[in-house]
Structures are given as structure tokens and as C-alpha cells.
Design a protein around this motif. Structure first.
Motif, short mmCIF file in Angstrom:
data_model
loop_
_atom_site.label_atom_id
_atom_site.label_comp_id
_atom_site.label_asym_id
_atom_site.label_seq_id
_atom_site.Cartn_x
_atom_site.Cartn_y
_atom_site.Cartn_z
N ARG A 119 -3.02 -10.53 3.68
CA ARG A 119 -4.34 -10.95 4.16
C ARG A 119 -4.72 -12.33 3.61
N GLU A 120 -4.31 -12.60 2.36
CA GLU A 120 -4.64 -13.89 1.75
C GLU A 120 -3.97 -15.06 2.45
N LYS A 121 -2.93 -14.79 3.26
CA LYS A 121 -2.25 -15.85 4.00
C LYS A 121 -2.74 -15.96 5.43
N ALA A 122 -3.65 -15.09 5.82
CA ALA A 122 -4.17 -15.10 7.19
C ALA A 122 -4.95 -16.39 7.44
N ALA A 123 -5.05 -16.75 8.69
CA ALA A 123 -5.83 -17.92 9.07
C ALA A 123 -7.24 -17.77 8.51
N PRO A 124 -7.82 -18.83 7.93
CA PRO A 124 -9.13 -18.71 7.28
C PRO A 124 -10.25 -18.29 8.23
N TRP A 125 -10.08 -18.51 9.51
CA TRP A 125 -11.11 -18.14 10.48
C TRP A 125 -10.98 -16.70 10.96
N MET A 126 -9.90 -16.03 10.54
CA MET A 126 -9.64 -14.68 11.04
C MET A 126 -10.43 -13.64 10.24
N THR A 127 -11.18 -12.80 10.94
CA THR A 127 -11.85 -11.68 10.28
C THR A 127 -11.37 -10.40 10.95
N ILE A 128 -11.17 -9.38 10.16
CA ILE A 128 -10.61 -8.12 10.65
C ILE A 128 -11.52 -6.98 10.24
N THR A 129 -11.78 -6.10 11.16
CA THR A 129 -12.45 -4.84 10.85
C THR A 129 -11.39 -3.76 10.95
N LEU A 130 -11.02 -3.19 9.81
CA LEU A 130 -9.97 -2.18 9.78
C LEU A 130 -10.56 -0.81 10.09
N ALA A 131 -9.71 0.07 10.60
CA ALA A 131 -10.11 1.45 10.86
C ALA A 131 -10.39 2.13 9.53
N HIS A 132 -11.18 3.19 9.57
CA HIS A 132 -11.44 3.98 8.38
C HIS A 132 -10.18 4.71 7.97
N GLU A 133 -9.96 4.86 6.67
CA GLU A 133 -8.82 5.63 6.17
C GLU A 133 -8.92 7.06 6.68
N PRO A 134 -7.79 7.66 7.08
CA PRO A 134 -7.84 9.07 7.48
C PRO A 134 -8.26 9.95 6.31
N GLN A 135 -8.99 10.98 6.60
CA GLN A 135 -9.45 11.90 5.56
C GLN A 135 -8.36 12.93 5.28
N PRO A 136 -8.19 13.34 4.01
CA PRO A 136 -7.19 14.37 3.70
C PRO A 136 -7.52 15.67 4.43
#
Length: 137
Positions: A119-136
Motif C-alpha cells: 500500500r505504501e507504494k501505491a499511487a499517492p492519489w489512490m484511496t481504497i475502501t477495503l471489505a470488512h474482514e470475515p467474521q469467525p
């Protein structure tokens, strides 16, 4: 690796020209984005989307057979279509998993990325909304 709470099913995938096609079964694992130097150069974009399956769950089904393999690291090999250049898979020599490019799959339902490698190498303008972690379970 995080196993998704999804039923095991058959999924099909292909390169852009359709010469290399595959089927994969099982529960998809570790859907994520990667912004490492290899992935960004291979996809020509800010991140490649990957999802894992057990190696033996993937079968090459198309007229082109297996993809052409390219070593991007001493123990990491990427498979791509030699005809159209579509990146399809990545495999590490000692891993039981094979990573499939998520957008080579015909159906990406339930494959929202849970993580973002490099992620630290991603384009500086890139923003990501990740999915929620699956619940056990």
C-alpha cells in the motif's frame, strides 16, 4: 490466509482473447490488491487484484492450454496469455495456493479485497475502501 465465508463453487476465467481459459473450484482465499512494482508494471495500473485458490483446484481448459510463465522473482512465476498478454495467475514455488487475477474471472461476486499489499507504494492519489474482514464462524 483468511478463508472467505462463501460456498465452494466452480468459477471460470479467461484471458482477453479467450485462448487461455481455466476453471477453479473451492472457496476463494485472500482477495487483495497489490501495488508492488511487479504488479503495477504488469497490469499498467495502480494495483492488481488477486484471489487465491488451492493449486490443484485450477484446471486449464482452453485451446491455448497453459499460460506462458515468466519469473518475476527467483521463486515467483506469473502466467500470462502469450497471444494477448493478459496476466492470469501468480504462483510461488513452495506455496499450495495459486493466485488468480480477480478480473480474469468471469464472475467476481464476493471477491472484494480484504487487504492491500505494498500500500505504501501505491499511487499517492489512490484511496481504497477495503471489505470488512470475515467474521469467525
Amino acid at each position: 490466509m483468511t478463508e472467505l465465508n462463501a460456498p465452494s463453487e466452480l468459477r471460470a476465467g479467461r484471458c482477453r482473447c479467450g485462448d487461455i481459459t481455466y476453471e477453479v473450484t473451492g472457496v476463494p482465499d485472500d482477495p487483495h490488491l497489490c501495488s508492488c512494482e511487479h504488479c503495477t508494471h504488469l497490469c499498467g495500473g495502480p494495483a492488481m487484484a488477486w484471489v487465491g485458490f488451492h493449486r490443484e483446484a485450477l484446471t486449464w481448459t482452453g485451446p491455448g492450454g497453459e499460460p506462458t510463465w515468466y519469473a518475476t522473482w527467483p521463486t515467483l512465476h506469473r502466467g500470462f496469455c502469450p497471444r494477448c498478454g493478459t496476466p492470469l495467475v501468480s504462483i510461488t514455488d513452495d506455496s499450495p495456493m495459486i493466485m488468480v487475477t480477480a478480473f480474469s474471472l468471469d464472475d467476481q461476486t464476493g471477491l472484494e479485497p480484504l487487504g492491500h499489499s505494498f500500500r505504501e507504494k501505491a499511487a499517492p492519489w489512490m484511496t481504497i475502501t477495503l471489505a470488512h474482514e470475515p467474521q469467525p464462524r
